[in-house]
Write an enzyme that holds these catalytic residues in place. Structure first.
Site, short mmCIF file in Angstrom:
data_model
loop_
_atom_site.label_atom_id
_atom_site.label_comp_id
_atom_site.label_asym_id
_atom_site.label_seq_id
_atom_site.Cartn_x
_atom_site.Cartn_y
_atom_site.Cartn_z
N PHE A 24 0.80 -1.22 0.00
CA PHE A 24 0.00 0.00 0.00
C PHE A 24 0.84 1.27 0.00
CE2 PHE A 24 -2.05 -3.31 2.56
CZ PHE A 24 -3.13 -3.59 1.74
N ASP A 136 2.07 -5.79 17.68
CA ASP A 136 2.84 -6.51 16.66
C ASP A 136 4.34 -6.30 16.91
OD1 ASP A 136 3.23 -8.21 14.50
OD2 ASP A 136 3.04 -6.62 13.00
N LYS A 138 8.00 -7.27 17.28
CA LYS A 138 8.89 -8.32 16.78
C LYS A 138 10.15 -7.64 16.26
CE LYS A 138 6.40 -8.23 12.34
NZ LYS A 138 5.66 -9.02 11.35
N ASN A 141 10.12 -5.07 13.45
CA ASN A 141 9.53 -3.76 13.69
C ASN A 141 10.34 -2.93 14.68
OD1 ASN A 141 7.41 -4.18 11.93
ND2 ASN A 141 6.01 -4.93 13.49
N ASP A 154 6.23 0.85 13.08
CA ASP A 154 5.09 0.13 12.52
C ASP A 154 3.95 -0.07 13.52
OD1 ASP A 154 3.34 -1.26 10.95
OD2 ASP A 154 4.80 -2.67 10.18
N THR A 176 1.97 -11.23 14.80
CA THR A 176 2.71 -12.27 14.10
C THR A 176 2.71 -13.51 14.98
OG1 THR A 176 4.06 -10.56 13.07
CG2 THR A 176 4.95 -12.80 13.06
#
Length: 270
Positions: A24, A136, A138, A141, A154, A176
């Site tokens: 996107f 999220d 991880k 990110n 993110d 995730t």
């Protein structure tokens, strides 16, 4: 003689090369023409955003990042728009992902992992104090700046405290799989702060071990391992590190071990 090439501009920013590309959005290097400061310019196509029903997620990401001003979180400077595009101006972070550091160099020494973990916990704790849950977390990110400082990025799956239902819990399962807390998987609602802390514990394990605590190509088996907190610490971990990870990766969010263990950590006992 060829005439000098005119650089593309968006507002006060001179736009350069593409440094990242997703479904996107494109991310381009840009420079503030007034200050000379480098920035990352995230360019979203409005038509694609609407077509894929991403408008609410983008709005939430922008609203979230406007709330957060912390040295260990990627900074949002401003948002602009044209008829066809949305431009998000972000702090330019040059050191790559923490994931790449582990992929290229393997597991870390405990003192190095502790430093990154401390920065992560400080950033996450600040986000929670502002009513923001990342959901999220991880290594992909977590970015690094030129000085090696960690920057959380993110916030596309983040939740704000306004999204908490009457039962005081969040109800959207996201993130995730390998890093997701057991209570997120059981579909009965979860506390966003406690779920983020579980992800921090998984990240700490990855930093110290060089591999995931929960991994299986079969999702059903993976979820079973996560729900039962079925993992084994490698023998090279210190007793203190093992104890900390075991307390954070407690499958019962009600026992408060995740929060308590971080208090011990922040006091320097680990």
């Amino acid at each position: 003689m060829n005439p000098p090439k005119i650089k593309r501009r968006v507002g006060k920013y001179e736009v350069g090369r593409t440094i990242g590309e997703g479904t996107f959005a494109k991310v381009k290097f840009a420079r503030n023409s007034e200050t000379g400061e480098p920035v990352a310019l995230k360019i979203l196509d409005k038509e694609k955003v609407l077509k894929h029903k991403m408008a609410e997620q983008i709005k939430r990401e922008i609203a979230t990042m406007k709330l957060i001003k912390h040295p260990n979180v990627v900074r949002l400077y401003e948002v602009m728009g044209s008829k066809t595009k949305i431009f998000i101006v972000l702090e330019f972070v040059t050191g790559g992902e923490l994931f790449d550091k582990i992929a290229h160099h393997g597991r870390m020494r405990e003192d190095e992992a502790r430093r990154y973990f401390h920065q992560l916990v400080n950033a996450v704790d600040y986000c929670h104090s502002r009513g923001v849950y990342h959901r999220d977390l991880k290594p992909e990110n977590l970015l690094l700046d030129t000085c090696g400082n960690l920057k959380v990025s993110d916030f596309g799956l983040s939740a704000l405290s306004q999204q908490v239902r009457d039962d005081g819990l969040l109800h959207t399962a996201c993130g995730t799989p390998n890093y997701v807390a057991p209570e997120v998987l059981n579909d009965r609602g979860y506390d966003g702060a406690t779920a983020d802390l579980w992800s921090c514990g998984v990240i700490l394990f990855v930093l110290l071990a060089g591999y995931l605590p929960f991994d299986d190509s079969n999702l059903v088996n993976l979820y079973k391992k996560i729900s039962g907190a079925e993992f084994t610490c490698p023998p090279w971990l210190s007793f203190a590190a093992m104890k900390l990870i075991t307390r954070i990766l407690d499958p019962n969010p009600m026992t408060k071990h995740r929060h308590e263990s971080l208090c011990f950590y922040c006091m320097g006992n680990v």
